[in-house]
Design a protein around this motif. Structure first.
Motif, mmCIF file in Angstrom:
data_model
loop_
_atom_site.group_PDB
_atom_site.id
_atom_site.type_symbol
_atom_site.label_atom_id
_atom_site.label_comp_id
_atom_site.label_asym_id
_atom_site.label_seq_id
_atom_site.Cartn_x
_atom_site.Cartn_y
_atom_site.Cartn_z
ATOM 1 N N GLY A 1 0.810 -1.206 0.000
ATOM 2 C CA GLY A 1 0.000 0.000 0.000
ATOM 3 C C GLY A 1 0.844 1.256 0.000
ATOM 4 O O GLY A 1 2.067 1.200 0.139
ATOM 5 N N ILE A 2 0.171 2.386 -0.180
ATOM 6 C CA ILE A 2 0.854 3.675 -0.101
ATOM 7 C C ILE A 2 0.092 4.595 0.845
ATOM 8 O O ILE A 2 -1.095 4.402 1.098
ATOM 9 C CB ILE A 2 1.003 4.353 -1.491
ATOM 10 C CG1 ILE A 2 -0.375 4.606 -2.125
ATOM 11 C CG2 ILE A 2 1.893 3.527 -2.399
ATOM 12 C CD1 ILE A 2 -0.310 5.447 -3.402
ATOM 13 N N HIS A 3 0.797 5.567 1.352
ATOM 14 C CA HIS A 3 0.234 6.550 2.276
ATOM 15 C C HIS A 3 0.595 7.934 1.738
ATOM 16 O O HIS A 3 1.767 8.221 1.489
ATOM 17 C CB HIS A 3 0.848 6.334 3.666
ATOM 18 C CG HIS A 3 0.406 7.330 4.703
ATOM 19 N ND1 HIS A 3 0.937 7.358 5.965
ATOM 20 C CD2 HIS A 3 -0.492 8.342 4.668
ATOM 21 C CE1 HIS A 3 0.372 8.327 6.673
ATOM 22 N NE2 HIS A 3 -0.493 8.946 5.892
ATOM 23 N N VAL A 4 -0.407 8.769 1.540
ATOM 24 C CA VAL A 4 -0.187 10.139 1.069
ATOM 25 C C VAL A 4 -0.983 11.082 1.957
ATOM 26 O O VAL A 4 -2.201 10.967 2.059
ATOM 27 C CB VAL A 4 -0.617 10.317 -0.407
ATOM 28 C CG1 VAL A 4 -0.396 11.758 -0.844
ATOM 29 C CG2 VAL A 4 0.144 9.365 -1.321
ATOM 30 N N HIS A 5 -0.294 11.979 2.621
ATOM 31 C CA HIS A 5 -0.980 12.943 3.497
ATOM 32 C C HIS A 5 -0.239 14.271 3.409
ATOM 33 O O HIS A 5 0.875 14.410 3.891
ATOM 34 C CB HIS A 5 -0.997 12.451 4.938
ATOM 35 C CG HIS A 5 -1.596 13.439 5.897
ATOM 36 N ND1 HIS A 5 -2.908 13.852 5.807
ATOM 37 C CD2 HIS A 5 -1.059 14.096 6.953
ATOM 38 C CE1 HIS A 5 -3.154 14.722 6.780
ATOM 39 N NE2 HIS A 5 -2.051 14.896 7.481
ATOM 40 N N SER A 6 -0.867 15.244 2.772
ATOM 41 C CA SER A 6 -0.202 16.520 2.521
ATOM 42 C C SER A 6 -0.668 17.645 3.427
ATOM 43 O O SER A 6 0.052 18.623 3.633
ATOM 44 C CB SER A 6 -0.417 16.945 1.062
ATOM 45 O OG SER A 6 0.085 15.972 0.175
ATOM 46 N N LYS A 7 -1.894 17.523 3.965
ATOM 47 C CA LYS A 7 -2.468 18.662 4.680
ATOM 48 C C LYS A 7 -3.698 18.212 5.456
ATOM 49 O O LYS A 7 -4.384 17.269 5.060
ATOM 50 C CB LYS A 7 -2.858 19.749 3.667
ATOM 51 C CG LYS A 7 -3.484 21.001 4.247
ATOM 52 C CD LYS A 7 -3.912 21.946 3.127
ATOM 53 C CE LYS A 7 -4.660 23.150 3.660
ATOM 54 N NZ LYS A 7 -5.149 24.030 2.583
ATOM 55 N N SER A 8 -3.970 18.895 6.560
ATOM 56 C CA SER A 8 -5.187 18.661 7.329
ATOM 57 C C SER A 8 -6.069 19.916 7.304
ATOM 58 O O SER A 8 -5.625 20.986 6.893
ATOM 59 C CB SER A 8 -4.853 18.309 8.781
ATOM 60 O OG SER A 8 -4.087 17.135 8.849
ATOM 61 N N GLN A 9 -7.298 19.749 7.759
ATOM 62 C CA GLN A 9 -8.222 20.877 7.974
ATOM 63 C C GLN A 9 -8.663 21.582 6.691
ATOM 64 O O GLN A 9 -9.034 22.759 6.731
ATOM 65 C CB GLN A 9 -7.619 21.908 8.941
ATOM 66 C CG GLN A 9 -7.064 21.339 10.232
ATOM 67 C CD GLN A 9 -8.094 20.534 11.016
ATOM 68 O OE1 GLN A 9 -9.261 20.888 11.039
ATOM 69 N NE2 GLN A 9 -7.655 19.461 11.642
ATOM 70 N N GLU A 10 -8.598 20.898 5.557
ATOM 71 C CA GLU A 10 -9.143 21.475 4.326
ATOM 72 C C GLU A 10 -10.637 21.142 4.248
ATOM 73 O O GLU A 10 -11.020 19.971 4.284
ATOM 74 C CB GLU A 10 -8.415 20.928 3.096
ATOM 75 C CG GLU A 10 -8.943 21.439 1.770
ATOM 76 C CD GLU A 10 -8.893 22.951 1.659
ATOM 77 O OE1 GLU A 10 -9.983 23.563 1.600
ATOM 78 O OE2 GLU A 10 -7.780 23.510 1.657
ATOM 79 N N LEU A 11 -11.490 22.143 4.153
ATOM 80 C CA LEU A 11 -12.934 21.925 4.185
ATOM 81 C C LEU A 11 -13.630 22.209 2.850
ATOM 82 O O LEU A 11 -14.827 21.980 2.730
ATOM 83 C CB LEU A 11 -13.562 22.798 5.282
ATOM 84 C CG LEU A 11 -13.056 22.530 6.708
ATOM 85 C CD1 LEU A 11 -13.744 23.463 7.694
ATOM 86 C CD2 LEU A 11 -13.287 21.083 7.105
ATOM 87 N N ASN A 12 -12.891 22.708 1.862
ATOM 88 C CA ASN A 12 -13.485 22.983 0.557
ATOM 89 C C ASN A 12 -13.546 21.671 -0.236
ATOM 90 O O ASN A 12 -12.520 21.121 -0.640
ATOM 91 C CB ASN A 12 -12.633 24.016 -0.192
ATOM 92 C CG ASN A 12 -13.255 24.443 -1.510
ATOM 93 O OD1 ASN A 12 -13.750 23.608 -2.280
ATOM 94 N ND2 ASN A 12 -13.224 25.736 -1.788
ATOM 95 N N TYR A 13 -14.755 21.170 -0.461
ATOM 96 C CA TYR A 13 -14.889 19.845 -1.066
ATOM 97 C C TYR A 13 -14.361 19.807 -2.502
ATOM 98 O O TYR A 13 -13.887 18.756 -2.973
ATOM 99 C CB TYR A 13 -16.340 19.358 -1.003
ATOM 100 C CG TYR A 13 -17.273 19.970 -2.012
ATOM 101 C CD1 TYR A 13 -17.492 19.367 -3.250
ATOM 102 C CD2 TYR A 13 -17.948 21.163 -1.737
ATOM 103 C CE1 TYR A 13 -18.349 19.925 -4.182
ATOM 104 C CE2 TYR A 13 -18.809 21.722 -2.668
ATOM 105 C CZ TYR A 13 -19.008 21.104 -3.881
ATOM 106 O OH TYR A 13 -19.851 21.662 -4.803
#
Length: 216
Positions: free
Chosen positions: A174-186
């Motif tokens: 598998g892969i894991h990609v996480h660039s940012k939190s708290q983005e609410l604009n869908y």
């Protein structure tokens, strides 16, 4: 007793306190499950490791996102299933890897860590499935990324992928990609995940097989 009444009662006895509403927690979890039935959710322990909170959350069947060996151990005590626990943190030591590979899916955060997991697997005569954290060549708002302090840069990942596949006793599942939190604009999130799924397809084509998971 209503929450407002309970708060007033406790406020007479304590200078400050936290109040957690189990009904609200369960309502939020059920809302996520109903709206995203094909997604498996992992709870990030660093959000709140209160034991009662963890018991409530894991009783609903959620998995765990652990950022330390201790968080892996706390989660495994409750979940009892390594496939539902992912251990993602930079700078894992040999001890961290040795004491977690049978309790969680380890997400490698660097080239050296991929090699270290292979060494630990050989030393322990184990076959270990791993994920790899990728720093993608895109961001939430741009189709061009930049170097980051977490994960392996996308270009470098593909350059090293053949080497990774030839390392003994490990398999990339598998892969894991996480660039940012708290983005609410869908709309922004939608475009970001489209890019992420395009990246997933490229990884699978290079591996010549399907991934078991994509940690978003």
């Amino acid at each position: 007793m209503k929450n407002s009444e309970f708060i007033k009662k406790i406020a007479q006895e304590e200078d400050s306190f936290y109040l957690y509403d189990e009904e609200v927690i369960l309502e939020r979890i059920n809302n996520l499950k109903e709206n995203f039935p094909s997604v498996e959710f992992l709870y990030s322990l660093k959000t709140n490791p209160n034991p009662d909170i963890l018991d409530t959350i894991y009783d609903t069947g959620l998995g765990a996102d652990a950022a330390s060996l201790k968080e892996v151990e706390i989660s495994f005590e409750r979940i009892k299933n390594k496939e539902k626990i992912q251990y993602s943190a930079p700078g894992k030591s040999e001890k961290d890897i040795e004491e977690s590979f049978d309790k969680a899916i380890i997400i490698a955060d660097s080239i050296n860590e991929v090699k270290l997991i292979s060494e630990v697997a050989v030393k322990n005569s184990k076959e270990i499935e791993i994920g790899i954290r990728i720093n993608p060549n895109f961001t939430f708002t741009e189709d061009k990324g930049m170097p980051g302090k977490f994960g392996i840069d996308e270009v470098l990942f593909f350059e090293k992928l053949d080497e990774f596949q030839n390392l003994p006793n490990i398999k990339i599942s598998g892969i894991h990609v996480h660039s940012k939190s708290q983005e609410l604009n869908y709309k922004i999130i939608e475009n970001y995940y489209k890019n992420l799924l395009d990246l997933t397809v490229k990884v699978e084509e290079k591996l010549n097989g399907e991934l078991k998971f994509v940690n978003m």
